[in-house]
Design an enzyme around this catalytic site. Structure first.
Site, PDB file in Angstrom:
ATOM      1  N   HIS A 116      71.251  52.470  21.845  1.00 36.89           N
ATOM      2  CA  HIS A 116      70.045  51.839  22.001  1.00 36.89           C
ATOM      3  C   HIS A 116      70.031  50.935  23.318  1.00 36.89           C
ATOM      4  O   HIS A 116      69.066  50.318  23.428  1.00 36.89           O
ATOM      5  CB  HIS A 116      69.673  50.801  20.850  1.00 36.89           C
ATOM      6  CG  HIS A 116      69.655  51.492  19.622  1.00 36.89           C
ATOM      7  ND1 HIS A 116      69.542  50.755  18.419  1.00 36.89           N
ATOM      8  CD2 HIS A 116      69.360  52.784  19.270  1.00 36.89           C
ATOM      9  CE1 HIS A 116      69.262  51.791  17.361  1.00 36.89           C
ATOM     10  NE2 HIS A 116      69.203  52.905  17.957  1.00 36.89           N
TER      11      HIS A 116
ATOM     12  N   GLN B 129      74.870  50.210  18.070  1.00 36.89           N
ATOM     13  CA  GLN B 129      73.509  50.165  18.304  1.00 36.89           C
ATOM     14  C   GLN B 129      72.995  48.783  18.958  1.00 36.89           C
ATOM     15  O   GLN B 129      72.074  48.269  19.035  1.00 36.89           O
ATOM     16  CB  GLN B 129      72.932  50.015  16.808  1.00 36.89           C
ATOM     17  CG  GLN B 129      73.111  51.183  16.043  1.00 36.89           C
ATOM     18  CD  GLN B 129      72.774  50.878  14.672  1.00 36.89           C
ATOM     19  OE1 GLN B 129      71.628  51.239  14.177  1.00 36.89           O
ATOM     20  NE2 GLN B 129      73.613  50.408  13.769  1.00 36.89           N
TER      21      GLN B 129
ATOM     22  N   CYS C  99      62.055  46.639  42.127  1.00 40.48           N
ATOM     23  CA  CYS C  99      62.962  47.663  41.650  1.00 40.48           C
ATOM     24  C   CYS C  99      63.588  47.633  42.943  1.00 40.48           C
ATOM     25  O   CYS C  99      63.185  47.933  44.127  1.00 40.48           O
ATOM     26  CB  CYS C  99      62.490  49.025  41.315  1.00 40.48           C
ATOM     27  SG  CYS C  99      63.787  50.200  41.422  1.00 40.48           S
TER      28      CYS C  99
HETATM   29  C1  BJW Z   1      77.232  41.413   8.631  1.00 45.31           C
HETATM   30  C2  BJW Z   1      77.348  40.104   8.877  1.00 45.31           C
HETATM   31  C3  BJW Z   1      78.863  39.781   9.137  1.00 45.31           C
HETATM   32  C4  BJW Z   1      75.481  40.223   8.809  1.00 45.31           C
HETATM   33  N1  BJW Z   1      79.793  40.716   8.907  1.00 45.31           N
HETATM   34  N2  BJW Z   1      77.859  42.381   8.191  1.00 45.31           N
HETATM   35  C5  BJW Z   1      60.700  57.886   8.865  1.00 45.31           C
HETATM   36  C6  BJW Z   1      62.018  58.451   8.348  1.00 45.31           C
HETATM   37  C7  BJW Z   1      63.388  58.681   9.232  1.00 45.31           C
HETATM   38  C8  BJW Z   1      63.002  58.279  10.533  1.00 45.31           C
HETATM   39  C9  BJW Z   1      61.756  57.721  10.899  1.00 45.31           C
HETATM   40  C10 BJW Z   1      60.833  57.631  10.130  1.00 45.31           C
HETATM   41  N3  BJW Z   1      59.805  57.199  10.915  1.00 45.31           N
HETATM   42  C11 BJW Z   1      60.311  56.770  12.152  1.00 45.31           C
HETATM   43  C12 BJW Z   1      61.638  57.414  12.316  1.00 45.31           C
HETATM   44  C13 BJW Z   1      62.464  57.085  13.483  1.00 45.31           C
HETATM   45  C14 BJW Z   1      62.769  55.646  13.701  1.00 45.31           C
HETATM   46  C15 BJW Z   1      63.409  55.073  12.823  1.00 45.31           C
HETATM   47  O1  BJW Z   1      64.495  55.059  12.124  1.00 45.31           O
HETATM   48  N4  BJW Z   1      62.344  54.392  11.922  1.00 45.31           N
HETATM   49  C16 BJW Z   1      62.830  53.594  10.600  1.00 45.31           C
HETATM   50  C17 BJW Z   1      62.600  51.965  10.594  1.00 45.31           C
HETATM   51  C18 BJW Z   1      62.475  54.390   9.617  1.00 45.31           C
HETATM   52  N5  BJW Z   1      63.861  55.767  14.833  1.00 45.31           N
HETATM   53  C19 BJW Z   1      63.489  56.026  16.222  1.00 45.31           C
HETATM   54  O2  BJW Z   1      62.594  56.047  16.633  1.00 45.31           O
HETATM   55  C20 BJW Z   1      64.829  56.147  17.038  1.00 45.31           C
HETATM   56  N6  BJW Z   1      64.564  57.514  17.718  1.00 45.31           N
HETATM   57  C21 BJW Z   1      64.611  58.520  17.210  1.00 45.31           C
HETATM   58  O3  BJW Z   1      64.765  58.414  16.048  1.00 45.31           O
HETATM   59  O4  BJW Z   1      64.324  59.623  18.130  1.00 45.31           O
HETATM   60  C22 BJW Z   1      64.237  60.839  17.649  1.00 45.31           C
HETATM   61  C23 BJW Z   1      65.743  61.322  18.154  1.00 45.31           C
HETATM   62  C24 BJW Z   1      66.735  61.043  17.288  1.00 45.31           C
HETATM   63  C25 BJW Z   1      68.010  61.936  17.705  1.00 45.31           C
HETATM   64  C26 BJW Z   1      68.136  62.748  18.648  1.00 45.31           C
HETATM   65  C27 BJW Z   1      66.929  63.254  19.232  1.00 45.31           C
HETATM   66  C28 BJW Z   1      65.815  62.481  18.950  1.00 45.31           C
HETATM   67  C29 BJW Z   1      64.729  54.772  18.015  1.00 45.31           C
HETATM   68  C30 BJW Z   1      65.522  53.904  17.217  1.00 45.31           C
HETATM   69  C31 BJW Z   1      65.517  52.515  17.998  1.00 45.31           C
HETATM   70  C32 BJW Z   1      65.813  51.364  17.366  1.00 45.31           C
HETATM   71  N7  BJW Z   1      65.816  50.479  18.339  1.00 45.31           N
HETATM   72  C33 BJW Z   1      65.936  48.663  17.823  1.00 45.31           C
HETATM   73  C34 BJW Z   1      65.335  47.641  18.567  1.00 45.31           C
HETATM   74  C35 BJW Z   1      66.003  47.888  20.246  1.00 45.31           C
HETATM   75  C36 BJW Z   1      67.084  47.144  20.531  1.00 45.31           C
HETATM   76  C37 BJW Z   1      67.076  45.607  20.420  1.00 45.31           C
HETATM   77  O5  BJW Z   1      65.957  45.251  20.786  1.00 45.31           O
HETATM   78  O6  BJW Z   1      67.949  44.994  20.247  1.00 45.31           O
HETATM   79  O7  BJW Z   1      67.395  48.814  17.591  1.00 45.31           O
HETATM   80  S1  BJW Z   1      65.430  48.550  16.184  1.00 45.31           S
HETATM   81  C38 BJW Z   1      66.871  47.444  15.801  1.00 45.31           C
HETATM   82  O8  BJW Z   1      67.322  48.159  14.475  1.00 45.31           O
HETATM   83  C39 BJW Z   1      67.646  47.445  16.894  1.00 45.31           C
HETATM   84  C40 BJW Z   1      68.978  47.656  16.131  1.00 45.31           C
HETATM   85  O9  BJW Z   1      69.800  48.390  17.095  1.00 45.31           O
HETATM   86  C41 BJW Z   1      68.456  48.522  14.902  1.00 45.31           C
HETATM   87  C42 BJW Z   1      69.546  48.485  13.910  1.00 45.31           C
HETATM   88  O10 BJW Z   1      69.720  47.305  13.392  1.00 45.31           O
HETATM   89  P1  BJW Z   1      70.946  46.775  12.795  1.00 45.31           P
HETATM   90  O11 BJW Z   1      71.882  46.654  13.805  1.00 45.31           O
HETATM   91  O12 BJW Z   1      71.378  47.351  11.526  1.00 45.31           O
HETATM   92  O13 BJW Z   1      70.713  45.265  12.395  1.00 45.31           O
HETATM   93  P2  BJW Z   1      69.928  44.658  10.899  1.00 45.31           P
HETATM   94  O14 BJW Z   1      69.651  43.165  11.226  1.00 45.31           O
HETATM   95  O15 BJW Z   1      68.960  45.527  10.367  1.00 45.31           O
HETATM   96  O16 BJW Z   1      71.243  44.664   9.865  1.00 45.31           O
HETATM   97  C43 BJW Z   1      72.269  43.794  10.017  1.00 45.31           C
HETATM   98  C44 BJW Z   1      73.484  44.169   9.105  1.00 45.31           C
HETATM   99  O17 BJW Z   1      74.463  43.242   9.283  1.00 45.31           O
HETATM  100  C45 BJW Z   1      73.058  43.767   7.514  1.00 45.31           C
HETATM  101  O18 BJW Z   1      73.473  44.796   6.890  1.00 45.31           O
HETATM  102  C46 BJW Z   1      74.048  42.771   7.313  1.00 45.31           C
HETATM  103  O19 BJW Z   1      74.339  42.652   5.886  1.00 45.31           O
HETATM  104  C47 BJW Z   1      75.163  42.834   8.083  1.00 45.31           C
HETATM  105  N8  BJW Z   1      75.944  41.529   8.396  1.00 45.31           N
HETATM  106  N9  BJW Z   1      76.095  39.193   8.986  1.00 45.31           N
HETATM  107  C48 BJW Z   1      79.290  42.111   8.431  1.00 45.31           C
HETATM  108  N10 BJW Z   1      79.193  38.584   9.629  1.00 45.31           N
END
Ligand code: BJW
Length: 226
Positions: free
Chosen positions: A105, A87, A132
């Protein structure tokens, strides 16, 4: 053995890149989650471009860590039977040497032209509104998947999850879909490497009515066998 590894911000934390939901949270007084949306970009493109410009620039100041290198060694052992699905929008897996990495992502070092729909490798800032290289218009945005947008290459990921013998989730909070659902889609055994149980792991454990994941707090040492 076919293995799919999902990585999130936690794997890059040891390299010095901030996670999204952990403590220090705010960027210039904004929640990163509020900035990383199409709505934020429509409201204030310069602000969102600056957020990504700073993160793109920060890549040159960080290095892959032991976890990225451990995954390279796993790929050396498994070859095409390993797929890393990340991600993360950084390039630390690639810089460590992983070959089979899929960024669902998007990537910081890619710019997407909303006028001609071409993507271009990009290392510099986008806030100044560069043209672009393809069509010459100033319509480049970060090639990043924001909320409501469709993650990249889901067919490939779904197929790999259906076929895998082991699914490993590393350093993700499991709150963002579709990645949060991968643990349910995976056919094989599951393993979570995180500092704390993620939302995804907890949901999964409940759905299987028992502890379904093993947590490895000191996971780098465990993976490396130190
Ligand atoms: C350690 C550590 C160490 C710390 N060792 N561990 C309601 C219900 C269900 C879904 C939805 C809903 N409403 C909307 C949705 C869908 C929505 C969604 O999921 N929303 C939720 C908030 C509910 N999703 C979307 O819109 C996605 N698209 C979609 O679903 O399209 C439909 C579709 C799907 C599939 C097929 C066809 C159609 C798009 C999601 C885009 C997410 N974008 C982001 C930002 C852009 C990227 C960027 O700027 O970098 O991506 S959001 C952000 O969160 C980023 C990340 O990739 C993503 C996940 O975060 P991550 O990596 O988990 O980080 P953290 O900070 O949350 O966690 C860190 C973890 O590390 C923690 O657990 C710590 O414990 C751990 N950690 N140190 C090991 N040393």
């Amino acid at each position: 053995m076919k293995v799919v590894v999902l990585t999130g911000a936690g794997i890059s934390a040891e390299s010095g890149l901030s996670t999204f939901r952990d403590a220090d949270g705010l960027w210039e007084g904004h929640d990163p989650m509020q900035v990383a949306t199409p709505e934020a970009y429509a409201d204030d493109p310069a602000l969102v471009q600056r957020f990504y410009d700073e993160r793109r620039a920060a890549l040159s100041r960080v290095q892959p860590n032991a976890a990225h290198h451990a995954l390279v060694r796993l790929e050396e052992a498994l070859g095409e039977d390993l797929l890393v699905v990340t991600q993360n929008v950084d390039d630390l897996h690639e810089r460590a040497g992983s070959q089979r990495v899929h960024h669902i992502h998007g990537r910081l070092q890619s710019a997407w032209c909303t006028a001609c729909d071409e993507r271009h490798a990009w290392d510099g800032p986008l806030a100044p509104g560069p043209s672009c290289p393809g069509c010459g218009t100033a319509s480049l945005r970060p090639d990043i998947v924001w909320f409501g947008e469709i993650p990249y290459g889901m067919d490939l990921v779904e197929e790999a999850l259906w076929e895998c013998d082991l699914f490993v989730s590393i350093g993700t909070s499991g709150v963002v879909y579709p990645a949060a659902a991968f643990v349910h889609w995976a056919r094989g055994d599951t393993l979570e490497l995180n500092l704390e149980p993620s939302a995804g792991a907890s949901d999964f454990a409940r759905s299987r009515q028992g502890p379904a994941t093993r947590l490895v707090p000191d996971w780098v040492g465990e993976v490396l066998g130190d």
